[in-house]
Design an enzyme around this catalytic site. Structure first.
Site, short mmCIF file in Angstrom:
data_model
loop_
_atom_site.label_atom_id
_atom_site.label_comp_id
_atom_site.label_asym_id
_atom_site.label_seq_id
_atom_site.Cartn_x
_atom_site.Cartn_y
_atom_site.Cartn_z
N PHE A 151 33.68 -27.47 -145.63
CA PHE A 151 34.07 -28.81 -145.16
C PHE A 151 35.21 -29.43 -145.97
CE2 PHE A 151 29.43 -28.27 -144.52
CZ PHE A 151 29.47 -28.00 -143.18
N GLY B 12 33.47 -20.88 -141.02
CA GLY B 12 32.44 -21.22 -140.05
C GLY B 12 32.96 -21.55 -138.66
N PRO C 285 35.43 -20.70 -126.27
CA PRO C 285 34.57 -21.82 -125.84
C PRO C 285 33.28 -21.98 -126.64
CG PRO C 285 35.38 -20.58 -123.95
CD PRO C 285 35.78 -19.81 -125.17
N GLN D 4 31.72 -26.11 -133.01
CA GLN D 4 32.53 -26.96 -133.89
C GLN D 4 32.29 -28.42 -133.58
OE1 GLN D 4 33.89 -26.17 -136.65
NE2 GLN D 4 36.05 -26.36 -136.22
N LYS E 34 45.35 -26.87 -129.35
CA LYS E 34 45.55 -27.81 -130.45
C LYS E 34 44.28 -27.77 -131.30
CE LYS E 34 46.50 -31.40 -127.55
NZ LYS E 34 47.00 -32.73 -127.09
N GLY E 35 44.36 -28.29 -132.51
CA GLY E 35 43.24 -28.17 -133.45
C GLY E 35 42.01 -28.94 -133.01
N GLU F 227 38.75 -31.08 -137.05
CA GLU F 227 38.71 -32.43 -137.63
C GLU F 227 38.30 -33.47 -136.58
OE1 GLU F 227 39.18 -32.04 -140.74
OE2 GLU F 227 40.70 -30.51 -141.07
#
Ligand SMILES: Cc1cc2nc3c(=O)[nH]c(=O)nc-3n(C[C@H](O)[C@H](O)[C@H](O)COP(=O)(O)OP(=O)(O)OC[C@H]3O[C@@H](n4cnc5c(N)ncnc54)[C@H](O)[C@@H]3O)c2cc1C
Ligand code: SF4
Lengths: 747, 327
Positions: A245, A472, A639, A645, A708-709, A712
């Site tokens: 993290f 992870g 997916p 996530q 895209k990320g 976060e």
């Protein structure tokens, strides 16, 4: 371009996490688990004062204890070359000097390492560590943020200067205005896996480490600089990470201490932190006090945002994050002021924790937006849509893609937003009050550079190599997915080798950029591999090379699990094994570097989180009934792991909203809930059904996949969604996290 | 941690003899508390006497009483059909404690003997009168959010952390012990003690006395009981406050009632004044509220735990309402 690229295919079978089985059956090896012969054990003894000097340190009884091989303190520590030159042995830093372990007698924070005890067994080293006795010359420490706010100062460097667009603090003169303060305590990453390292010197100038890091490359550089070695003489392995993290985004003093210790005893050394040390020595999300000023017209047009944040750092180093930046671009608003300040306290340096400053900043901004919407008698989503930024107001650029409105729509449908009443306390079930809340999140969609090597073997196996590791999120699964789609190969034929400095360089796991960066490199190397295969297939003697056709192109071919065939005539084909054999190649190897380009676009990922919960006002209990997390993260490459996530982010967000906080006893300058019984993170019983919805629309500019990320934004915006739902349920606005039962009752 | 000896005994007598003979020995049952205390350096026995082989695991009816052996596992008691049928309050309290994994190891005797979770007690380089008499109480002017509002002294404001014991206090259980001077039975409410001038002493056991079991007399509460635990997360957290409520209803009137609280005192805190007030009254929210006000008379906050002064009465009302099916 090949027509059946995975991201063009309407339906795909999501693949399972490729390392899942190894992880749950104990087959995955973590840093502390490598079996290295003759390993000795180290344990760090920490300072019991939070500021001062070591007056005396008695190591005699520890040295005499059974099995003890060495005790290292500032009095006898070998000189670390990087420490002498002041060269930074680690990142990050904008100002100051990272902590130099055992460098001198100065104490900056409680539990700062003052000795490394080394013994032949773990039990013996623990026992001996208790025998080290230190005397301190105490100085007055400062750990109380509130009491030190007056010391706040602007961090070094132009990036942190006050930002102003339009009129300064324009909210003060707005027709409708809001001014509030939001507090956020220290939160600790607390991954399951503790900080751990095994260090083994291979000679006087060569070292190998197995260590918990999110970036083997950056760890290699840190060790190189600290010990004055050549980079190629520093090998770093970190294939699997048991969560991090952000905690493993830099090289910490304990790692330098272990390498130092291994050198001193001439034996491999294993050092594993205890949970208590995870609270004191490896960073945390800093305590942050934020002030938001918002101004709007009576019809709900934002006219001004002022966002101020003051966060703590350590006495010796400036740690910074983008806490206030979100307010510059999330909404269309012509007058924006942001200020960012740091307060040094006697604690170790913070480090980015998931969603970093943006998660903290969004808690304040998205709570304030909810408050202002209520003051304007507007639905909070309607208020946001009225102030939607159609272009980037900070950089005056078009977005590369933005499907935030779609997120609002998808999520409000799923959570049943239409049942929400504007007025709080409007829905009651027995003694419980029901509320709905939402919060927006955003994070830059970055892409760095990565090199991936692809090896196609005669046994039809495709090996992908990159030094990136997987803490992870499912990096290996993502890489496998892209290669599988590209090469028309089932996932089981693809092997990913990662997490070691011997492999082609990849990025650090952080900043939500790994899929964009490494995924693109996998895409590119596979494309190049296909070009090469087409070239080999074009050679004379190949079934594709006929009297009329001398050259076949990638587009003419179908690539499958065993070989290639001609698109218009499937009977013309060759197996990979044949093709390689004909060309006397044991395998076809290709390495490709691939990097993001500067584009005239602004790229961000977006999330919108929705929460439905119940509050029991007499006892302050909160029960979350439903979470819906929606994301615009471009094309969703993998997916299953993407959904995981998002769920993980929602769980982390619930922790941030309702329970996580390090409690300091300022009299002693130390945390007192430094264990996982007293520092609460959510348990299964706290987490309801979490629905994850993706817009899943391609971004045309970020990378070939259009992704895209995601890592976060999974947590950014969750905490305000919870806090806003508590308000909708009870009419109580709790502006200081975490929202524990006592605060609900007292508010 | 220091090296220690480890032995196993098979009978209560052997357990007592071994402990009396050896001044620095301790019994170990599930070990879920003792091993933590050893790792933290709070206690350092040179010898561990494992009592898990003692034949004290039975849960059975003895006449009208329910008898539970001291080594019965917390999970076994919670899952026992007999307990769930006859003393559901006890099952509810156990289920609210710790986690399934810990309950699978923890024993009834160990649960009663578990030490406070006061953070100053666990940190050997912070002041604590309970760990080191005379050192001062770190919590008194420190972080005392989890601490007592009843019966504390300026020597110690810690709470007893058990959930099970709150139910046993409400149910008028007795504790069977055996020691060098023979066997005796202790009323549950006299088992744990208030800190007073001797915070190091959690209970009234004499040196060498082993808990062999507990007995719960028959009662008519089984239909209307509730264990309410207010905590910082839904599971696996100690109580901010907890309430064990057992009501014997006759129509809408309360024939008999038992109330005890956890997380508020150095021992499970029985609410006798509230019970007496409620007996014979109607089960209304107003009566529950008045009883709750009686219950918290004399309560005192120490700063961080002031919220308990409001939470405690609210929790009493909530527990009573749930017990009688009115929430
Ligand atoms: C993380 C965590 C969370 C927890 N949460 C809760 C909670 O929410 N609620 C709750 O109630 N509890 C909770 N507990 C505490 C748990 O219930 C106790 O640790 C457990 O009941 C102790 O039982 P044991 O058999 O393991 O005792 P041990 O650790 O073996 O022994 C504890 C003490 O009791 C003594 N002892 C044991 N048996 C006897 C006997 N028969 N006669 C005399 N002395 C004896 C031992 O000598 C020792 O001193 C938690 C514990 C942990 C670690
Ligand atoms: S409350 Fe009791 S246990 Fe806690 S510090 Fe004070 S004396 Fe020790």
């Amino acid at each position: 371009m090949d027509q059946h690229h995975f991201f063009d295919a309407p339906e795909r079978d999501p693949i399972d996490r490729v390392d899942g089985r190894a992880k749950v059956t104990g087959g995955a090896t973590y840093s502390a688990e490598y079996k290295i012969q003759n390993t000795a054990y180290g344990f760090l003894v920490g300072s019991t004062v939070a500021k001062g000097r070591i007056k005396a340190i008695d190591t005699k009884s520890a040295e005499r204890a059974p099995g003890v091989l060495a005790v290292i303190t500032h009095l006898n520590a070998p000189k670390i070359p990087g420490y002498q030159t002041g060269k930074d042995p680690s990142k990050p830093q904008t100002g100051g000097q990272p902590l130099r372990v055992f460098y001198n007698d100065e104490i900056f924070y409680y539990d700062q390492p003052i000795a490394l005890v080394i013994a032949d067994t773990y039990e013996r080293v623990l026992h001996a560590a208790k025998l080290v006795k230190a005397q301190f010359e105490k100085a007055a420490h400062q750990t109380d943020m509130e009491a030190n706010l007056a010391k706040a100062k602007i961090p070094t460097g132009p990036r942190f200067e006050d930002y102003k667009r339009g009129e300064l603090d324009a909210y003060k003169n707005a027709p409708v205005k809001l001014e509030q303060q939001y507090n956020h305590p220290v939160e600790v990453h607390n991954p399951m896996e503790l900080g751990s390292i095994i260090a083994r010197w291979e000679g006087a100038d060569k070292v190998t480490v197995y260590t918990k890091t999110q970036g083997v490359g950056s760890t290699q550089n840190s060790i190189r600089d600290a010990f004055g070695l050549k980079a190629e003489n520093v090998t770093v392995h970190a294939e699997h990470i048991g969560g991090a993290f952000g905690m493993a985004l830099r090289t910490w003093p304990y790692e330098i201490a272990a390498i130092m210790g291994a050198q001193k005893i001439g034996r491999p050394l294993k050092l594993m932190l205890h949970r208590e040390q995870m609270f004191t020595n490896v960073g945390y999300r800093p305590e942050t006090v934020q002030k938001i000023g918002l101004g709007a017209t009576a019809d709900g047009k934002l006219t001004a945002i002022t966002h101020e944040a003051t966060a703590n750092t350590s006495p010796y180093e400036e740690f910074t994050e983008a806490t206030v930046n979100i307010s510059r671009f999330l909404y269309a608003c012509s007058n924006v002021t942001t200020r960012y300040r740091l307060v040094p306290l006697n604690v170790c340096t913070p480090i980015w924790m998931r969603g970093p400053g943006e998660a903290t900043g969004c808690f304040a901004l998205e709570s304030a937006m909810d408050e202002l919407a209520f003051a304007l008698n507007l639905d909070p989503i309607e208020f946001r849509i009225r102030n939607h930024a159609d272009t980037d107001p900070e950089r005056n650029l078009p977005w590369s893609s933005k499907f935030l409105k779609e997120c609002y729509e998808l999520g409000s449908d799923r959570i049943g937003w239409k049942d929400r009443k504007l007025q709080p306390r409007a829905r009651q079930e027995g003694d419980w009050l029901v509320g709905y809340g939402m919060g927006t999140g955003s994070f830059g969609a970055f892409r760095g550079s990565a090199t991936v090597k692809a090896i196609l073997q005669r046994d039809n196996k495709l090996v992908l190599q990159c030094s990136v590791n997987d803490m992870g999120p499912g990096t290996a699964t993502m890489m496998t997915t892209i290669a599988s789609e590209q090469m028309g190969m089932p996932p089981k034929q693809i092997a990913v080798q990662m997490g070691s400095t011997g492999l082609p360089p990849g990025p650090t796991q952080g900043g939500s950029m790994v899929t964009s960066t490494v995924g693109a490199a996998v895409h590119d190397v596979c494309a190049a591999l296909k070009e090469q295969l087409a070239a080999l297939a074009s050679k004379e003697g190949s079934p594709f090379h006929t009297a009329n056709v001398h050259e076949v192109k990638v587009d003419d071919l179908v690539f499958s699990e065993t070989g290639l065939s001609l698109k218009r005539d499937g009977s013309v084909k060759i197996s990979y094994a044949d093709l390689l054999q004909r060309n006397s190649l044991p395998a076809l190897e290709l390495t490709k570097e691939s990097r993001g380009q500067n584009q005239p676009y602004s790229s961000y990922s977006y999330s919108v989180h929705f929460v439905k919960l119940r509050v029991h006002p007499p006892t302050g209990r909160i029960k979350i009934d439903h979470i819906v997390s929606c994301a615009d993260a471009g094309t969703i490459v993998s997916p299953k792991t993407a959904e995981s996530q998002m769920i993980g982010g929602a769980v982390g967000g619930v922790g941030m909203a309702l329970m996580e906080a390090v409690v300091m006893d300022h009299r002693f300058g130390r945390p007192i809930n430094n264990n996982l019984a007293d520092y609460h993170v959510p348990v299964n019983a706290d987490i309801p059904k979490v629905d994850v919805l993706f817009v899943n629309k391609k971004d045309p500019y970020t990378n070939p996949m259009g992704s895209k990320g995601l890592g976060e934004i999974a947590i950014i915006g969750v905490a305000p969604a919870v806090a806003n739902a508590v308000f909708n349920a009870t009419g109580k606005r709790i502006r200081s996290l975490p929202i524990t039962p006592d605060k609900v009752m007292e508010a | 941690m220091i090296n220690f000896e480890y032995i196993r005994v098979a009978t209560a007598k052997a357990a007592v003899d071994a402990l009396v003979k050896d001044g620095v020995a301790q019994w170990i049952a599930g070990g879920t508390n003792l091993v933590d205390l050893m790792k933290k350096g709070v206690t350092a026995p040179q010898k561990l006497i494992d009592i898990n082989n003692l034949a004290l695991k039975e849960i059975k009816k003895e006449g009208s009483k329910l008898r539970i052996g001291a080594l019965a596992l917390n999970s076994a008691v919670a899952d026992s059909e007999l307990v769930q049928k006859e003393q559901p309050l006890l099952a509810q309290a156990l289920q609210a404690g710790a986690s399934q994994q810990i309950r699978n190891m923890a024993t009834v005797g160990g649960n009663m003997m578990q030490r406070t979770r006061c953070p100053y007690f666990y940190n050997t380089d912070m002041p604590c009168n309970k760990r080191q008499p005379g050192q001062g109480c770190g919590a008194l002017k420190g972080y005392n959010r989890m601490h007592a509002i009843f019966g504390a002294s300026d020597k110690c404001i810690a709470v007893h952390p058990s959930d099970m014991c709150v139910a046993l206090a409400a149910l008028d259980a007795t504790v069977q012990v055996t020691g060098p001077k023979g066997s005796r039975s202790i009323p549950f409410l006299s088992f744990h003690r208030l800190p007073g001038e001797l915070p190091q002493k959690d209970n009234t056991l004499e040196r060498g006395e082993l808990i062999t079991g507990i007995e719960i007399p028959q009662n008519a509460f089984a239909k209307s009981t509730h264990y309410l635990k207010v905590r910082d997360r839904s599971s696996y957290a100690f109580a901010l406050v907890s309430v064990a409520a057992a009501v014997d209803m006759q129509r809408n009137a309360i024939r008999d009632v038992r109330l005890a609280m956890g997380g508020v005192a150095h021992k499970p805190w029985r609410l006798t004044a509230a019970e007496n007030f409620l007996k014979g009254k109607e089960a209304t929210e107003a009566n529950f509220g008045q009883a709750a006000q009686l219950a918290i008379q004399g309560a005192k906050g120490y700063g961080h735990n002031n919220f308990k002064l409001k939470l405690a009465p609210n929790a009493i009302v909530e527990a009573l309402k749930t017990a009688v099916g009115k929430s």
